[in-house]
Design a protein around this motif. Sequence first.
Motif, short mmCIF file in Angstrom:
data_model
loop_
_atom_site.label_atom_id
_atom_site.label_comp_id
_atom_site.label_asym_id
_atom_site.label_seq_id
_atom_site.Cartn_x
_atom_site.Cartn_y
_atom_site.Cartn_z
N THR A 134 0.83 -1.22 0.00
CA THR A 134 0.00 0.00 0.00
C THR A 134 0.86 1.27 0.00
O THR A 134 0.45 2.27 -0.57
CB THR A 134 -1.00 0.02 1.18
OG1 THR A 134 -0.30 -0.09 2.42
CG2 THR A 134 -2.00 -1.12 1.06
N LEU A 135 2.05 1.23 0.59
CA LEU A 135 2.91 2.42 0.48
C LEU A 135 3.46 2.54 -0.94
O LEU A 135 3.71 3.65 -1.42
CB LEU A 135 4.01 2.44 1.56
CG LEU A 135 5.24 1.54 1.48
CD1 LEU A 135 6.32 2.10 0.57
CD2 LEU A 135 5.84 1.36 2.87
N SER A 136 3.59 1.41 -1.61
CA SER A 136 4.02 1.46 -3.02
C SER A 136 2.92 2.06 -3.89
O SER A 136 3.19 2.75 -4.87
CB SER A 136 4.38 0.06 -3.52
OG SER A 136 5.41 -0.49 -2.73
N ALA A 137 1.67 1.80 -3.53
CA ALA A 137 0.53 2.37 -4.27
C ALA A 137 0.31 3.83 -3.93
O ALA A 137 -0.32 4.58 -4.69
CB ALA A 137 -0.74 1.57 -3.95
N THR A 138 0.81 4.24 -2.76
CA THR A 138 0.65 5.62 -2.29
C THR A 138 1.45 6.58 -3.17
O THR A 138 2.55 6.26 -3.62
CB THR A 138 1.10 5.69 -0.81
OG1 THR A 138 0.11 5.02 -0.03
CG2 THR A 138 1.25 7.11 -0.30
N GLY A 139 0.89 7.77 -3.43
CA GLY A 139 1.56 8.74 -4.30
C GLY A 139 2.25 9.83 -3.52
O GLY A 139 2.02 11.01 -3.77
N ASN A 140 3.08 9.44 -2.55
CA ASN A 140 3.77 10.41 -1.70
C ASN A 140 5.15 9.85 -1.38
O ASN A 140 5.27 8.85 -0.66
CB ASN A 140 2.94 10.63 -0.42
CG ASN A 140 3.58 11.61 0.55
OD1 ASN A 140 4.75 11.97 0.41
ND2 ASN A 140 2.82 12.04 1.52
N LYS A 142 7.43 10.77 0.55
CA LYS A 142 7.82 10.74 1.97
C LYS A 142 7.42 9.42 2.62
O LYS A 142 8.08 8.95 3.54
CB LYS A 142 7.11 11.89 2.72
CG LYS A 142 7.82 13.23 2.60
CD LYS A 142 7.21 14.20 3.63
CE LYS A 142 7.16 15.60 3.07
NZ LYS A 142 6.19 16.46 3.75
N VAL A 143 6.30 8.86 2.16
CA VAL A 143 5.81 7.60 2.72
C VAL A 143 6.68 6.43 2.25
O VAL A 143 6.86 5.43 2.95
CB VAL A 143 4.33 7.39 2.32
CG1 VAL A 143 3.82 6.02 2.71
CG2 VAL A 143 3.46 8.48 2.96
N GLN A 144 7.29 6.59 1.06
CA GLN A 144 8.03 5.48 0.45
C GLN A 144 9.52 5.50 0.76
O GLN A 144 10.16 4.44 0.81
CB GLN A 144 7.85 5.55 -1.09
CG GLN A 144 6.41 5.39 -1.53
CD GLN A 144 6.22 5.65 -3.01
OE1 GLN A 144 7.03 6.36 -3.63
NE2 GLN A 144 5.16 5.10 -3.58
N ALA A 145 10.07 6.72 0.96
CA ALA A 145 11.53 6.88 1.02
C ALA A 145 12.14 6.01 2.13
O ALA A 145 11.70 6.03 3.27
CB ALA A 145 11.88 8.34 1.25
N GLY A 146 13.15 5.24 1.76
CA GLY A 146 13.85 4.39 2.71
C GLY A 146 13.32 2.97 2.75
O GLY A 146 13.90 2.10 3.41
N PHE A 147 12.21 2.71 2.07
CA PHE A 147 11.61 1.38 2.11
C PHE A 147 11.71 0.64 0.78
O PHE A 147 11.07 -0.39 0.58
CB PHE A 147 10.16 1.46 2.60
CG PHE A 147 10.09 2.08 3.97
CD1 PHE A 147 10.61 1.41 5.07
CD2 PHE A 147 9.59 3.35 4.16
CE1 PHE A 147 10.59 1.98 6.33
CE2 PHE A 147 9.56 3.93 5.42
CZ PHE A 147 10.07 3.24 6.51
N GLU A 148 12.55 1.18 -0.12
CA GLU A 148 12.77 0.50 -1.38
C GLU A 148 13.50 -0.83 -1.11
O GLU A 148 14.23 -0.93 -0.12
CB GLU A 148 13.64 1.39 -2.30
CG GLU A 148 13.00 2.73 -2.66
CD GLU A 148 13.20 3.81 -1.59
OE1 GLU A 148 13.83 3.52 -0.55
OE2 GLU A 148 12.72 4.92 -1.81
N PRO A 149 13.37 -1.84 -1.91
CA PRO A 149 12.61 -1.83 -3.16
C PRO A 149 11.10 -1.83 -2.93
O PRO A 149 10.61 -2.59 -2.10
CB PRO A 149 13.04 -3.13 -3.84
CG PRO A 149 13.47 -4.03 -2.73
CD PRO A 149 14.03 -3.14 -1.67
N LEU A 150 10.43 -0.98 -3.68
CA LEU A 150 8.97 -0.93 -3.59
C LEU A 150 8.34 -2.12 -4.30
O LEU A 150 8.99 -2.78 -5.13
CB LEU A 150 8.46 0.37 -4.23
CG LEU A 150 8.95 1.67 -3.60
CD1 LEU A 150 8.34 2.87 -4.31
CD2 LEU A 150 8.65 1.73 -2.11
#
Length: 390
Positions: A134-140, A142-150
């Motif tokens: 769901t954070l990968s689907a999120t368009g922000n 800030k929510v994704q940064a640091g959690f790659e690979p998405l």
Amino acid sequence: MPHLMNTYGRLPVAFTHGEGCRLFDEQGKTYLDALAGIAVNTLGHNHPRLVKVLREQVGRLIHTSNLYRISEAEAASDRLAALSGMDEVFFCNSGCEANEAAIKLARLYGHHRGIDQPAIIVMEQAFHGRTLATLSATGNRKVQAGFEPLVTGFVRVPFDDFAAIEQLAERNPNIVAVLFEPIQGEGGINLAHQDFMRSLRQICDQKEWLFMVDEVQCGIGRTGVWFAHQHAGIVPDVMTLAKGLGSGVPIGACLATGRAAGVFKPGNHGSTFGGNPLACVAALTTLDVIEADGLMARAVTLGEAIRGGLREGLSGIAGVVEVRGDGLMIGIELDRPCADLVQRGLAAGTLINVTADKVVRLLPALVMSDAEGAELVAALVALIKEFLGA
Ligand SMILES: *Cc1c(COP(=O)(O)O)cnc(C)c1O
């Protein structure tokens, strides 16, 4: 220092109890609650009917297991199906879980159609949750940064832009679904046009894509209809719910109908807690009270009164960009970052939120009175004027 993991920048206040749209803190100070736990406390705090039903249910059964039939879940599923015109309900415990179910359902649907790398169209500024999918689907970012690979398999388009979706339809044969919020909450109270939703419904039918709406924040009566997409007169294939569904008792739901119905079979998905008796009677009671007390009509009139009052009180003030929203989902966009308003509101005894940096967000309980609405308008006009130096 408490041992809570440091995942929230918390305000220095703890509440001891609440009544309707009022909260009381450890010092006995009273607050007007215009956030309702982020659109969760649909019936406000300490609602007599909800409290009574929950007490009785706790004394009877809290949890059994999805290995057995659960009559409360069956009743809640019947009710949601009737209100939405949809066929099947999967119960879980939160918004991100409901969206995880929707994403898995869309992928399985794609695989059944022979698409090995199914892709889901998602929107800019979207918020769908904090789990990996769901954070990968999120368009922000800030929510994704640091959690790659998405998680892959999402294609992003601008919000409310049908032409962008038509273009994708031409060139991406892997698309199986579109997931969006009819009103973006975390993204800043952005409303999708009814025409956009109707056109999207048509292209989903032509292409046999799943039309999936995330109504975790905008659903459950808040905009004057049970579910915000109903303003456009369409029925989605998949809908996700959570926040306001249980008036504070954790419950999420993923609904499916049409070509999305029957996709999940035993073994494809599950949840230990999902659909337990306690959560399901909370949902049933929430829906019953909304209907019995005419709270959707209230959301419309009170929402209009609050927006009207804010527009009047803030008219001509430099720095106020727009007052917008639908029902009791209201945003006041300023021309500058205004997170500081949350602290100032707290000091003044008004609980509000700021999202997307510049948007003051109001999500009060559907039981807010006219007098409380007027009080909220007066408090906000004063706070915003002071903040802007007007
Ligand atoms: C809050 C929210 C979620 C996530 O819900 P959780 O219960 O926090 O997992 C998903 N989608 C939307 C639109 C939301 O507002």
